[in-house]
Write an enzyme that holds these catalytic residues in place. Structure first.
Site, PDB file in Angstrom:
ATOM      1  CB  SER A   1      -0.929  -0.078   1.221  1.00  0.00           C
ATOM      2  OG  SER A   1      -1.949   0.865   1.149  1.00  0.00           O
TER       3      SER A   1
ATOM      4  CG  ASP B   1      -6.171  -3.777  -3.472  1.00  0.00           C
ATOM      5  OD1 ASP B   1      -6.974  -2.954  -3.007  1.00  0.00           O
ATOM      6  OD2 ASP B   1      -4.976  -3.839  -3.120  1.00  0.00           O
TER       7      ASP B   1
ATOM      8  CG  HIS C   1      -5.578  -2.499   0.308  1.00  0.00           C
ATOM      9  ND1 HIS C   1      -4.679  -2.416  -0.752  1.00  0.00           N
ATOM     10  CD2 HIS C   1      -5.125  -1.636   1.236  1.00  0.00           C
ATOM     11  CE1 HIS C   1      -3.748  -1.514  -0.459  1.00  0.00           C
ATOM     12  NE2 HIS C   1      -3.990  -1.035   0.749  1.00  0.00           N
TER      13      HIS C   1
END
Lengths: 512, 512
Positions: free
Chosen positions: B302, B358, B413
């Site tokens: 991320s 995602d 995610h």
């Protein structure tokens, strides 16, 4: 724009750990509605409760002010000092006072100021009730959801009550034929220990040492309650059912939990009522047969307090002459005035511990009206229907410097909040007892009401990794429950063993 | 009635443990939006995300169907079998393949089917990134909120990576001069270890045994990410900043976290960039000085994946000739095409692991329009601005029989979901790898995406009693952090010790 609409539109909702919080500003005071995490329906119910309450209280709802950074202050010192103080006071001999403690004089002149002996005994019984929450299996992915996590011989040890001087003799299970919102915990799994029954409490009896201290053999029944009873309202409005042979009537949801049974069920072939009465009668006969003085003390919080009253009514009817008392915490009204009068005639002594700010003891009395948009205080019309019984020990959240200000239904109703306030109560004119010893941290076990300065997380009572453990292969698995802790209707039915245990214990105490 | 209005009005919200869930029915498939528990603003943002997405996908939103009881089935057998299988495969010697594994051929013909050596190494680096989440102190009542719970010598042992063959040499701290939503964890307390800095990752180096296995001394930088980046959108739309001397530009929020410093700060007198580069240069010089081949592998999930790219850009610029590779998970786009081209010219090899479902790797590209009521897919207009770099390993949630169907942004995610899917990936044409060994339970650590049949609770990674322990007096207290685990800018600055450690380790390995 109508006020209710305005509130509805401006109602902010935020998420904190597992709790839905709705805040409002009332004057300079922040008003916080802590709503329990639970299913969608009840959440809606809880929000409606909050909305309606704020309407009733004429609150102007605004977003909460941002949290200020906490100052390190004298709290640190208090904290440090407290950490090293034992949580319990030495036990005193109260053998010659037990009848007073249990209401022989209707607690006249013992409650305000609160007599220290009585305070200690109230906390003792409250902790019996708290044990039913602490040991309950809430895990909906467990096949044992709704049971006690430990067998009866380990219960007190596991919940930190190993030195309380009592021994659990029987577990009680309940089911209900009528839909009572939010009382039954159910597993998501198909194969479970029981589909319709929950562990609902237990019977315990004082050991010889405690019996000596308290002046009689004390049989205790502790009933489990529910945490979020906001949806009982509608049930309350409709349903009173007769109990006994006179005019006494009680709320039918409570009565159903107390009396329901089903031949095809594993744990409720007999009802909770039948289970508890069979055990109590056996114990009473046994100890009275040995020439001992015996008392029955029934305790419970919330729904558990309601069941305690039904249980007391039955026990006093079936066992005339037995000293029966009820010490309840945050219990709602249960029946009509005839029910109250019959309890009085039966000699049942009831001490209701009530937190002034808690809504549940005011149920029914504050209820939703049909539009579900606001509260109506219909005490005037319902008072004749539902009546409180016995004496009241009234506590005030604002008396404790450890508790946050602001509206917090979950915190006000929590049994640990009750026990904290009992521990700190001297009299209505006094400030919080400075030498109160009960661990303040316990209050936040399942709610968020301690002041931030204490730095105790909210709702902290939780298992490491929700019960998963890393096995020798490095895999996170849910361990099987110990075979001895798996509920079993056969195990519970083995009264024979208990009788032998009792005999042995009795003989040993006389031999020594 | 417009569709968006209709959806808004019918949007049901329910609470589960710490997660706000919005469900929708799309055909026969339940679509579940799992929104992170977080502050009010971001929750609103997340809900908007869900609403807008459902609009975009033309979903008709209805209340979720009630959960059916789970059947005991073959899952039990799978479960039992898996419980007794080791979670790791034996380590193979990959010394002569390391350049391929790290992209010398741009992973050509290694990704589909995925080569087993590569799979294992990708998981290894992913677990370095996962460690930054597992060890992070999220407790806002702790004065150490935002730091690592353990000192660098204990980190791997504490998060179950004690046998990974690496040693942490340095912790990295970051701050940001620009407001980047949801990246900084802050304590509620006044006196804290740091007001503006967070622990943001670490530098580690392979030990001799691992160095032998993998064919070179491997320096790893692992960057911590954030769990819920839904609010980056607005920032993305506005702000690109130059990096380096050419036309390369990158998102200014990421760049600010990487480069911000402040003389009055305790942990960011130097920026994350300066801290990491100083350590990397020192290690490279040391090991190259000893005649060893050295590689730099930068990983992150991320936001951490974005920082990894900035770090790689800087390292490749400052250390020409060093083999620099990035293995990122669920990283968003970071910069423009000139940034991509310069990374290529610098020889930085980037493998982006991406879960098809995602949303984050599609950022920016799907963004809110100004009304914040629906998504616009403006890839067409933004593509020239933000460009993905390197090779992509594309994974599909629907390939795993262990994962629930339904829309679940948090689950999609989550880094643990990524690692699970890498572990099970054979090729785009194959079903999930039947002999995948990674523990499936890990996937639900911080989300709710495992099928119910596995009976793994959602978001189960939690401390017993939120870190409170019962002391010898029976009081529940938050234990002080071990002195050795308290962050200290002085401790971190003690490079001197490290150098001695390295020397000793080096001499020992040559003496033996």
């Amino acid at each position: 724009m109508a006020l209710s609409t305005m509130i509805h539109n401006h109602l902010p909702t935020t998420l904190s750990t597992g709790v839905n919080r709705i805040s409002a500003i009332h004057g300079h005071q922040e008003v916080v509605f802590d709503l329990p995490k639970t299913n969608k329906t009840s959440n809606r119910g809880a929000r409606r409760l909050a909305e309606s309450l704020s309407n009733l209280l004429h609150l102007h709802i605004e977003p909460p002010s941002s949290r200020k950074n906490l100052q390190l202050s004298s709290w640190d010192l208090i904290d440090e000092e407290k950490h090293n103080t034992p949580t319990t006071s030495p036990k005193e001999l109260v053998a010659d006072k037990w009848r007073d403690i249990h209401g022989s004089m209707d607690w006249d002149s013992l409650l305000d100021p609160l007599h220290p002996w009585l305070r200690r005994e109230i906390v003792k019984y409250g902790e019996f009730a708290q044990a039913t929450y602490d040991a309950f299996d809430f895990d909906s992915f467990s096949e044992y959801c709704g049971s006690c996590r430990y067998n009866r011989n380990k219960l007190f040890e596991k919940v930190g009550l190993g030195k309380n001087g009592y021994k659990v003799t029987k577990y009680i299970y309940a089911m209900s034929h009528v839909e009572m919102p939010q009382w039954l915990e159910r597993s998501h799994l198909m194969d479970t220990w029981s589909k319709h029954s929950n562990w609902m409490g237990y019977v315990a009896v004082s050991d010889d040492e405690e019996t000596h201290r308290i002046g009689r053999r004390d049989i205790v029944v502790a009933w489990r309650g529910t945490v979020a009873p906001s949806e009982w309202y509608e049930d309350f409005q409709r349903n009173l059912e007769p109990i006994g042979v006179g005019d006494a009537k009680v709320e039918h949801g409570f009565l159903s939990i107390y009396t329901s049974k089903n031949e095809s069920s594993r744990y409720n072939k007999s009802s909770a009522s039948e289970q508890v009465m069979k055990e109590v009668i056996k114990l009473v006969q046994f100890y009275q047969g040995n020439g001992e003085e015996v008392s029955l003390t029934i305790t419970g919080h919330s729904l558990g307090g309601a069941l305690a009253l039904l249980n007391a009514y039955e026990a006093a009817t079936d066992l005339p002459g037995l000293h029966v008392s009820v010490i309840s915490f945050g219990a709602p009204r249960v029946g009509n005035s005839a029910f109250r009068d019959e309890l009085d005639e039966l000699g049942v002594k009831t001490l209701r511990v009530v937190v002034k700010q808690d809504l549940v003891p005011r149920m029914p009395g504050i209820v939703f009206n049909e539009s579900l948009q606001r509260f109506d205080d219909i005490t005037g019309t319902l008072e004749w229907v539902y009546t409180h019984v016995g004496a009241e020990l009234r506590l005030d959240v604002s008396s404790s410097p450890y508790l946050k200000r602001g509206f917090n239904p979950l915190g006000f109703h929590s049994l640990e909040t009750y026990l904290h306030l009992v521990d700190g109560f001297l009299s209505t004119d006094s400030t919080f007892r400075s030498n109160a010893r009960r661990d303040v941290s316990l209050v936040n076990k399942a709610c968020d009401i301690l002041v931030d300065e204490l730095r105790i997380p909210s709702c902290w009572y939780q298992l490491a990794n929700k019960g998963l453990v890393c096995n020798e292969h490095g895999r996170w698995v849910k361990p099987r429950r110990e075979p001895e802790d798996i509920p079993s209707p056969i195990g519970e039915a083995h009264d024979h063993n208990l009788r032998i245990e009792m005999q042995e214990s009795y003989q040993m105490s006389y031999a020594s």
